[in-house]
Design a protein around this motif. Structure first.
Motif, PDB file in Angstrom:
ATOM      1  N   VAL A  10       0.973  -1.283   0.061  1.00  0.00           N
ATOM      2  CA  VAL A  10      -0.043  -0.083  -0.030  1.00  0.00           C
ATOM      3  C   VAL A  10       0.866   1.155  -0.003  1.00  0.00           C
ATOM      4  O   VAL A  10       0.597   2.157  -0.704  1.00  0.00           O
ATOM      5  CB  VAL A  10      -0.902   0.065   1.081  1.00  0.00           C
ATOM      6  CG1 VAL A  10      -1.618   1.347   1.392  1.00  0.00           C
ATOM      7  CG2 VAL A  10      -1.885  -1.325   1.081  1.00  0.00           C
ATOM      8  N   GLY A  11       2.045   1.166   0.766  1.00  0.00           N
ATOM      9  CA  GLY A  11       3.013   2.232   0.729  1.00  0.00           C
ATOM     10  C   GLY A  11       3.272   2.438  -0.624  1.00  0.00           C
ATOM     11  O   GLY A  11       3.541   3.561  -1.135  1.00  0.00           O
ATOM     12  N   CYS A  12       3.942   1.361  -1.258  1.00  0.00           N
ATOM     13  CA  CYS A  12       4.465   1.483  -2.748  1.00  0.00           C
ATOM     14  C   CYS A  12       3.574   2.260  -3.627  1.00  0.00           C
ATOM     15  O   CYS A  12       3.800   3.159  -4.543  1.00  0.00           O
ATOM     16  CB  CYS A  12       4.717   0.169  -3.170  1.00  0.00           C
ATOM     17  SG  CYS A  12       6.249  -0.731  -2.290  1.00  0.00           S
ATOM     18  N   ALA A  13       2.139   1.933  -3.571  1.00  0.00           N
ATOM     19  CA  ALA A  13       1.105   2.471  -4.340  1.00  0.00           C
ATOM     20  C   ALA A  13       1.173   3.917  -4.165  1.00  0.00           C
ATOM     21  O   ALA A  13       0.881   4.803  -4.943  1.00  0.00           O
ATOM     22  CB  ALA A  13      -0.173   1.722  -4.015  1.00  0.00           C
ATOM     23  N   ALA A  14       1.114   4.135  -2.843  1.00  0.00           N
ATOM     24  CA  ALA A  14       1.325   5.963  -2.490  1.00  0.00           C
ATOM     25  C   ALA A  14       2.377   6.642  -2.967  1.00  0.00           C
ATOM     26  O   ALA A  14       2.113   7.576  -3.481  1.00  0.00           O
ATOM     27  CB  ALA A  14       1.150   5.879  -0.890  1.00  0.00           C
TER      28      ALA A  14
END
Lengths: 312, 133
Positions: free
Chosen positions: A89-93
């Motif tokens: 999810v962090g990567c997506a952000a």
């Protein structure tokens, strides 16, 4: 089962390239160094973005709406996914933030290029040179079709005839070799991947040195170029001492480089660049392949489930 | 550079570049000068070439020609209103992206850099310059 380590390998290799590139690039002749560092910036930033996007997709793919497009089994994907959910999810952000900042940065740079070109188009030019009647010494090249060299009368008066030729040769080298594009690419890469900021600085310096060496070849006198740079820098420093920031600019390094013998070609440096860039691409290919297998397994599970329980 | 090399160099150079150099030489001169004086400071250009270029610059309105004695003297047309200079200052003074897209000849100097360059200009090679960042 999917082993997580290769999933993160491209990020590591890309970081290694980002750290090593300025160090190796500075030890190459300026022209080769500028090319190598710009290519390295593209590969490192590209690997970084693609890898983060792949990692992000392992969680994005679990959204029912996205999974239906595959179609693949969300349950199998979630179970087999080697990537930590919060991390993905962090990567997506981060990917989202990078897309936004890259768009903003290209828009701002593009607008600045266009407006600088517009202002210089209005200057009357003899050949490729526009002279501005102004005692403050200044000289720069503006990208355009054709490009323009803009020099203030103050700058022309502090230099002697041969130093003037050196100055014009330097600025023309920027235009001829499209140096504005090099700095634009380096800048955008550094916006996308902050680890590349030292590479942006080293690349910009190499581009400047490339123009210096080009000017040295045109006037057939490298110390003459060094003298022109030193005199111009001192004169503009004196003219605007009030606004002077203690930046420790690259001028003394440029002068020193021109007074020293030219840097010999080093095959080792070029090899190091090639090896690291290949490693980047290879590790990315491995990750992409692993991820593909992950999704294939999920698709297979979905198809099997569909076969066993038609209509679900 | 020998005379022969100089001529070869001039032949290779595009006309536009020579035009720029003639204009630069006129601006660098203290006052109106003759074509012969201009020719001296433009490496390897023939006298007739310089005259042709000066005529073209006059036609463009960048240079004025005035009769003096048996020949002509040339001077650059100055920008009395200073409009252009003001525009250039705004180009240079704005930081950030505006400054970044201009390939400037020299960047700002720190006091230490300035000392090193002074030494260099006066012939004494500094034995130590700060290392590259």
């Amino acid at each position: 089962m999917f082993w997580p380590a290769p999933m993160y390998l491209p990020l590591l290799v890309s970081a290694l390239l980002a750290v090593a590139a300025p160090w190796v690039g500075r030890r190459m002749p300026p022209r080769a160094g500028a090319w190598a560092m710009t290519c390295a910036a593209v590969v490192a930033a590209g690997t970084w973005v693609t890898e983060l996007a792949i990692l992000a997709f392992t969680v994005v793919g679990q959204l029912p709406l996205v999974a239906a497009q595959g179609p693949w089994s969300v349950r199998v994907l979630a179970a087999e996914d080697p990537v930590d959910r919060e991390f993905a999810v962090g990567c997506a952000a981060v990917v989202l933030a990078m897309v936004v900042s890259a768009t903003v940065a290209s828009w701002r740079r593009g607008r600045a290029l266009v407006s600088a070109w517009r202002e210089c188009r209005e200057l009357a030019a003899g050949g490729d040179l526009a002279v501005v009647d102004d005692p403050v010494p200044a000289a720069f090249a503006v990208l355009g079709l054709p490009g323009r060299v803009v020099v203030s009368s103050g700058m022309l008066r502090v230099l002697d005839a041969r130093e003037r030729s050196a100055l014009l040769a330097h600025e023309r080298a920027h235009l001829r070799h499209r140096h504005h594009l090099f700095s634009l690419i380096l800048h955008l890469a550094a916006v996308v991947d902050p680890l590349l900021r030292p590479l942006e600085r080293a690349g910009a310096f190499a581009v400047e040195r490339w123009a210096d060496e080009d000017a040295g070849a045109v006037v057939e006198d490298r110390p003459l170029v060094a003298r022109a740079i030193a005199r111009a820098a001192l004169a503009s420093g004196r003219a605007k001492r009030a606004a002077l920031a203690a930046t420790g600019g690259p001028v003394p390094q440029r002068v020193r480089a021109l007074l020293a013998p030219p840097i010999p070609r080093r095959n080792g440096a070029a090899l190091a660049f090639a090896a690291l860039m290949t490693a980047c691409c290879a590790s990315l290919a491995v990750t992409a392949h692993d991820t593909e297998r992950l999704f294939e397994a999920a698709m297979h599970a979905h198809a099997t489930a569909g076969h066993l329980r038609p209509g679900r | 550079m020998t005379e022969k090399d100089g001529r070869g160099e001039a032949r290779r150079r595009a006309r536009g570049e020579l035009e720029g150099e003639v204009l630069a030489a006129l601006w660098a001169a203290d006052g109106p000068v003759t074509a012969a004086v201009v020719q001296e400071s433009v490496t390897g250009a023939a006298y007739t070439t310089v005259l042709t270029i000066l005529t073209r610059l006059c036609d463009k309105g960048l240079v004025t020609r005035r009769r003096a004695g048996r020949g002509h003297v040339y001077a650059p047309v100055d920008d009395r209103a200073g409009v252009v200079a003001a525009g250039m200052h705004s180009l240079l003074d704005e930081g950030g992206d505006r400054a970044a897209v201009l390939a400037r000849f020299v960047s700002d100097l720190s006091a230490e850099d300035e000392q090193l360059l002074e030494q260099l200009l006066h012939g004494a090679l500094p034995d130590r310059l700060p290392d590259q960042e």
